[in-house]
Design an enzyme around this catalytic site. Structure first.
Site, mmCIF file in Angstrom:
data_model
loop_
_atom_site.group_PDB
_atom_site.id
_atom_site.type_symbol
_atom_site.label_atom_id
_atom_site.label_comp_id
_atom_site.label_asym_id
_atom_site.label_seq_id
_atom_site.Cartn_x
_atom_site.Cartn_y
_atom_site.Cartn_z
ATOM 1 N N GLY A 1 0.794 -1.238 0.000
ATOM 2 C CA GLY A 1 0.000 0.000 0.000
ATOM 3 C C GLY A 1 0.815 1.270 0.000
ATOM 4 O O GLY A 1 2.048 1.258 -0.140
ATOM 5 N N LEU A 2 0.127 2.373 0.175
ATOM 6 C CA LEU A 2 0.713 3.712 0.106
ATOM 7 C C LEU A 2 1.888 3.884 1.084
ATOM 8 O O LEU A 2 2.975 4.308 0.691
ATOM 9 C CB LEU A 2 -0.393 4.729 0.409
ATOM 10 N N TYR B 1 -14.998 4.314 10.514
ATOM 11 C CA TYR B 1 -13.559 4.130 10.282
ATOM 12 C C TYR B 1 -12.768 4.685 11.466
ATOM 13 O O TYR B 1 -11.825 4.055 11.955
ATOM 14 C CB TYR B 1 -13.160 4.853 8.989
ATOM 15 N N LYS C 1 -10.297 2.661 14.085
ATOM 16 C CA LYS C 1 -8.887 3.010 14.280
ATOM 17 C C LYS C 1 -8.601 3.350 15.745
ATOM 18 O O LYS C 1 -7.515 3.088 16.254
ATOM 19 C CB LYS C 1 -8.511 4.197 13.382
ATOM 20 N N ASN D 1 -3.083 13.713 6.358
ATOM 21 C CA ASN D 1 -3.452 13.130 5.056
ATOM 22 C C ASN D 1 -2.205 12.721 4.266
ATOM 23 O O ASN D 1 -1.435 13.569 3.828
ATOM 24 C CB ASN D 1 -4.260 14.136 4.226
ATOM 25 N N ARG E 1 -6.497 21.013 4.810
ATOM 26 C CA ARG E 1 -5.890 19.733 5.167
ATOM 27 C C ARG E 1 -4.388 19.912 5.327
ATOM 28 O O ARG E 1 -3.785 20.801 4.737
ATOM 29 C CB ARG E 1 -6.140 18.678 4.065
#
Ligand code: GFB
Length: 300
Positions: free
Chosen positions: A9-10, A124, A128, A153, A196
């Site tokens: 993933g990222l 979500y 978490k 982010n 953000r």
């Protein structure tokens, strides 16, 4: 032996490990029995837990219930499997959307449980928060200091560039790419006014590596450069990197989500005072280049 969950993933793709769980096809972390068996067999001493079911504002609102159940299962299984198989050091990746919506800014590590998260990612966020609660319980009962890091982010290569389900930055890169290709307007959701704080995935990877080497016993730590920017600035910067010369249009029928979630990085600065963040323009330009080079094969 270091184990990475979510290695495809990222954030996971920026980390190096000895045991790699790329995604569900390697191991379904929602399955308790299989997860316990895998950890027992591999016997890692260190775990970096990045695996999660994730998505942007659109995906969070559309699949709220799935986001909750998948992430609660993944998080409970990974922490308990780690504890049972003797993992000494564990760092889990969270997100600033876990914080209360109605809270005094800036966000600090002490404010996680001070109220309800924003409606758009309620489930979500609670899934978490489970990580924070489980780490505390494991410390209280077993004396193991498993840790949580909370990046703002995150963006970078290997993200999901879905037009509907991605986070704002990858979605807008994809939209701008298509707008340029077809000579159309670049349409951005909402007013462009929400703020953000963005952090480059490679910085998150470097921070996690540095934290593994230091002996600080924090329970949770915000990873942030504390630089807020409006979504409109992000759209303009993407246009610049992409060489898009057309119009940027704001679709006000789409949601703005939470207005802002500014963080304090005071604790991070105390622990790693000399860390240099990648400038946004540089990280964005690398991400746009990566997307163009990998357009056919990337997640979208
Ligand atoms: O990254 P994002 O989807 O989620 O950003 P959050 C949402 C903001 O970007 C809203 C605007 O203000 C949207 O109106 N936006 C503009 C867009 N165009 C687009 C677009 O094409 N796609 C998207 N997605 N947004 C995230 C959580 O919240 O916070 C994640 O969804 C994660 O799960 C992250 O936890 C830290 O920033 O609102």
């Amino acid at each position: 032996m270091k184990l990475i969950t979510g290695a495809g993933g990222l954030i996971g793709s920026t980390l190096k490990g000895d045991i790699i769980i790329n995604g569900r096809s390697d191991l379904d972390l929602r399955n308790t029995e299989e997860t316990f068996k895998f950890f027992k067999e591999k016997s890692p001493d260190t775990v970096i837990h990045t695996a999660a079911k994730v998505g942007g504002l659109g995906a969070n609102m559309a699949y709220m219930s799935d986001f909750y159940i998948d992430n609660v299962l993944i998080n409970s299984n990974v922490l308990e499997a780690s504890r049972r198989s003797g993992v000494k050091k564990l760092i889990s990746l969270l997100s600033t959307c876990i914080f209360p919506d109605n809270v005094e800014y800036p966000l600090t590590e002490f404010k996680v449980q001070e109220g309800e998260p924003h409606d758009s990612y309620l489930d979500y966020a609670y899934a978490k928060r489970v990580l924070v609660v489980r780490c505390r319980a494991i410390f209280n009962q077993h004396g193991l200091r498993y840790q949580c890091v909370i990046p703002t982010n995150v963006y970078g290569p290997n993200d999901n560039f879905s037009l509907t389900d991605g986070h704002v930055l990858p979605s807008l890169i994809h939209k701008c790419y298509l707008a340029k290709r077809s000579n159309k307007d670049f349409v951005v959701w909402g007013t462009g006014k929400p703020l953000r704080e963005f952090i480059y995935s490679k910085d998150v990877g470097r921070l996690v590596d540095s934290l593994l080497l230091c002996e600080h016993s924090f329970d949770s730590l915000i990873l942030s450069n504390s630089v807020e920017m409006p979504i409109s600035h992000v759209a303009e910067e993407i246009s610049r990197c992409m060489g898009f010369k057309g119009s940027i249009v704001y679709d006000k029928s789409k949601p703005d989500g939470q207005h802002r979630k500014p963080t304090s990085n005071a604790r991070l600065k105390k622990i790693l005072p000399n860390f240099d963040f990648t400038p946004f323009e540089e990280g964005l330009s690398e991400t746009v280049d990566w997307f163009i080079r990998n357009y056919e094969s990337c997640r979208k």
